[in-house]
Motif scaffolding. Sequence first.
Motif, PDB file in Angstrom:
ATOM      1  N   THR A   1       3.492  10.105   2.428  1.00 52.02           N
ATOM      2  CA  THR A   1       2.179   9.107   1.823  1.00 52.02           C
ATOM      3  C   THR A   1       1.986   8.385   2.387  1.00 52.02           C
ATOM      4  O   THR A   1       0.466   8.595   3.327  1.00 52.02           O
ATOM      5  CB  THR A   1       3.687   7.665   1.587  1.00 52.02           C
ATOM      6  OG1 THR A   1       4.545   8.180   0.375  1.00 52.02           O
ATOM      7  CG2 THR A   1       2.374   6.643   1.548  1.00 52.02           C
ATOM      8  N   GLU A   2       2.369   9.105   4.710  1.00 52.59           N
ATOM      9  CA  GLU A   2       1.493   9.086   5.469  1.00 52.59           C
ATOM     10  C   GLU A   2      -0.025   9.448   5.597  1.00 52.59           C
ATOM     11  O   GLU A   2      -0.256   9.530   6.120  1.00 52.59           O
ATOM     12  CB  GLU A   2       2.884   8.894   7.129  1.00 52.59           C
ATOM     13  CG  GLU A   2       3.637   8.050   7.155  1.00 52.59           C
ATOM     14  CD  GLU A   2       4.491   8.068   7.847  1.00 52.59           C
ATOM     15  OE1 GLU A   2       4.406   8.781   8.376  1.00 52.59           O
ATOM     16  OE2 GLU A   2       5.537   7.170   7.891  1.00 52.59           O
TER      17      GLU A   2
ATOM     18  N   VAL B   1       1.145  -1.233   0.056  1.00 48.74           N
ATOM     19  CA  VAL B   1       0.286  -0.253   0.182  1.00 48.74           C
ATOM     20  C   VAL B   1       0.445   1.613   0.019  1.00 48.74           C
ATOM     21  O   VAL B   1       0.592   2.540  -0.331  1.00 48.74           O
ATOM     22  CB  VAL B   1      -0.891   0.217   1.360  1.00 48.74           C
ATOM     23  CG1 VAL B   1      -1.431   1.182   1.424  1.00 48.74           C
ATOM     24  CG2 VAL B   1      -2.119  -0.860   0.811  1.00 48.74           C
ATOM     25  N   GLU B   2       1.643   1.092   0.868  1.00 51.70           N
ATOM     26  CA  GLU B   2       3.149   2.336   1.094  1.00 51.70           C
ATOM     27  C   GLU B   2       3.098   2.930   0.028  1.00 51.70           C
ATOM     28  O   GLU B   2       3.544   4.019  -0.791  1.00 51.70           O
ATOM     29  CB  GLU B   2       3.617   2.170   1.924  1.00 51.70           C
ATOM     30  CG  GLU B   2       4.811   3.306   2.488  1.00 51.70           C
ATOM     31  CD  GLU B   2       5.697   3.250   3.881  1.00 51.70           C
ATOM     32  OE1 GLU B   2       5.942   2.015   4.091  1.00 51.70           O
ATOM     33  OE2 GLU B   2       6.170   3.740   4.578  1.00 51.70           O
TER      34      GLU B   2
ATOM     35  N   ILE C   1       1.039   4.261  -2.971  1.00 51.83           N
ATOM     36  CA  ILE C   1       0.591   5.476  -2.685  1.00 51.83           C
ATOM     37  C   ILE C   1       2.051   6.391  -2.671  1.00 51.83           C
ATOM     38  O   ILE C   1       1.913   7.245  -3.647  1.00 51.83           O
ATOM     39  CB  ILE C   1       0.377   5.600  -1.292  1.00 51.83           C
ATOM     40  CG1 ILE C   1      -1.091   4.755  -0.654  1.00 51.83           C
ATOM     41  CG2 ILE C   1       0.205   7.282  -1.108  1.00 51.83           C
ATOM     42  CD1 ILE C   1      -1.482   5.667   0.461  1.00 51.83           C
TER      43      ILE C   1
ATOM     44  N   ALA D   1      -5.840   7.373  -1.999  1.00 54.33           N
ATOM     45  CA  ALA D   1      -4.749   7.912  -1.809  1.00 54.33           C
ATOM     46  C   ALA D   1      -3.150   8.724  -2.394  1.00 54.33           C
ATOM     47  O   ALA D   1      -2.863   9.586  -2.667  1.00 54.33           O
ATOM     48  CB  ALA D   1      -4.037   6.962  -0.248  1.00 54.33           C
TER      49      ALA D   1
ATOM     50  N   GLY E   1      -4.191   4.064   7.700  1.00 55.21           N
ATOM     51  CA  GLY E   1      -1.999   3.982   8.230  1.00 55.21           C
ATOM     52  C   GLY E   1      -2.374   3.092   8.587  1.00 55.21           C
ATOM     53  O   GLY E   1      -0.917   2.472   8.731  1.00 55.21           O
TER      54      GLY E   1
ATOM     55  N   ALA F   1      -2.177   8.724   3.573  1.00 50.17           N
ATOM     56  CA  ALA F   1      -2.758   7.184   4.536  1.00 50.17           C
ATOM     57  C   ALA F   1      -3.681   7.770   5.691  1.00 50.17           C
ATOM     58  O   ALA F   1      -4.996   7.710   6.063  1.00 50.17           O
ATOM     59  CB  ALA F   1      -1.649   6.337   4.929  1.00 50.17           C
TER      60      ALA F   1
ATOM     61  N   VAL G   1      -6.910   3.092  -1.300  1.00 45.84           N
ATOM     62  CA  VAL G   1      -5.201   3.133  -1.668  1.00 45.84           C
ATOM     63  C   VAL G   1      -5.006   4.089  -3.288  1.00 45.84           C
ATOM     64  O   VAL G   1      -4.353   5.086  -3.058  1.00 45.84           O
ATOM     65  CB  VAL G   1      -5.005   2.588  -1.546  1.00 45.84           C
ATOM     66  CG1 VAL G   1      -3.537   1.980  -2.202  1.00 45.84           C
ATOM     67  CG2 VAL G   1      -4.648   1.557  -0.496  1.00 45.84           C
TER      68      VAL G   1
ATOM     69  N   LEU H   1      -0.365  -0.322   6.023  1.00 42.71           N
ATOM     70  CA  LEU H   1       0.680   0.690   4.854  1.00 42.71           C
ATOM     71  C   LEU H   1       1.480  -0.902   4.433  1.00 42.71           C
ATOM     72  O   LEU H   1       2.063  -0.655   3.100  1.00 42.71           O
ATOM     73  CB  LEU H   1       1.340   1.488   5.492  1.00 42.71           C
ATOM     74  CG  LEU H   1       0.606   3.166   5.519  1.00 42.71           C
ATOM     75  CD1 LEU H   1       1.818   3.865   6.155  1.00 42.71           C
ATOM     76  CD2 LEU H   1       0.803   3.563   3.951  1.00 42.71           C
TER      77      LEU H   1
ATOM     78  N   GLN I   1     -10.955  -1.219   0.801  1.00 39.23           N
ATOM     79  CA  GLN I   1      -9.675  -0.587   1.341  1.00 39.23           C
ATOM     80  C   GLN I   1      -8.636  -0.121  -0.126  1.00 39.23           C
ATOM     81  O   GLN I   1      -8.223   1.074   0.375  1.00 39.23           O
ATOM     82  CB  GLN I   1      -9.172  -1.906   2.191  1.00 39.23           C
ATOM     83  CG  GLN I   1     -10.006  -1.384   3.159  1.00 39.23           C
ATOM     84  CD  GLN I   1      -9.287  -3.013   3.971  1.00 39.23           C
ATOM     85  OE1 GLN I   1      -8.676  -3.823   3.667  1.00 39.23           O
ATOM     86  NE2 GLN I   1      -9.684  -2.527   5.556  1.00 39.23           N
TER      87      GLN I   1
END
Length: 350
Positions: A113-114, A91-92, A95, A144, A123, A117, A141, A126, A137
């Motif tokens: 990114t944070e 996910v991280e 994004i 984001a 959050g 999220a 993403v 990630l 979900q």
Amino acid sequence: MELHLEKLVKDFAEVRALDTGDLTIQDGKLTGLLGPSGCGKSTLLYLISGLQSPTSGRIFFGDRDVTLLPPEKRGIGLVFQNYALYPHMTVEQNIAFPLVNQKVKKEEIRERTEEMAKLVQIGDLLKRKPSQLSGGQQQRVAIARALVKQPEILLLDEPLSNLDARLRLEMREEIRRIQIETGVTTVFVTHDQEEAMSITDEIVLMKKGIVQQQCAPQEMYLNPGNQFVASFLGNPPISYFRFPVQDGCLQISDTCHLPLSLRHEGAVVTGIRPEAWRKGDGLAVQVQAVEQHGKDNQITFQLAGTKARALLDVTEPVRVGDTVSLTLDPRFVYFFDEATGTRLYGEAGQ
Ligand code: ATP
């Protein structure tokens, strides 16, 4: 960022998919592109994004003519109905991807990114891969990832259509919340009138590539510009009748006439929304079916050879076979030219 579309036309071989005239999309608002399948909603979104080029016409983001710019130079964020996440990335990483591409510094990538999220409330996810996420979900993403570039315009193409009914409700509220929090100018494509009515500031309703009406949802519902608009909005839908007009009166039945201030030569179609009917001394009808719709009972009856629907207060019991007497609230009664579907303005009085 205000968006101006100047006489945009898009042809595919023999098919004119789009012919918008001049259209302005408001800065900082959520605008819904609404219409039936094939009306040109996605084509319009692709032209705004730069994924397709217009046959003629120009596109302005504010004062900037972007007609010839490729998508990556326009400052847009795009979200599709299938999310289009990279399956092998977390996910991280998904994004962060647009920022890595732009060669933004590592520390800034992590922070932004944070922040994104957190904005879309994932959050704690990630480190997961897209396959380990629910549809809702995954959609978060995708939003984001589209917003992390700080786009001037966010474009959403049927973003909710792959979600089940409950998640769709939740995510449409989320999209509205995120849009308000960020203030980003957003264009949202949907064929679902309820979706468009519930979260947008303004609706652009299209038919066969042509804009039928553009205004706030409530205004469009209460004040439809033509018969297509009146039919497209409303659930249960509006019903139409061909009542004769005689001596300044609408002849609803042998015993029920409504005075009418309408000057029109030619046949008039009367559109009556289900909520126009009230119990009261007026037209006697026989109830053919009853359905409960939340706080209302929807009753069905025949009127002038046409099926009519009325929404009556659920606290007033009514059964199939009952005869009920109804009056009309003229605010929900509309007139249209039979040949063209153009709205005719005049009032039916009681
Ligand atoms: P839907 O809700 O079904 O996605 P839409 O309103 O987004 O429909 P578009 O996909 O914009 O409609 O299509 C508008 C018209 O253009 C349709 O008649 C469609 O068949 C046609 N069209 C779209 N893309 C192409 C293409 N690449 N080649 C030929 N015709 C196309």
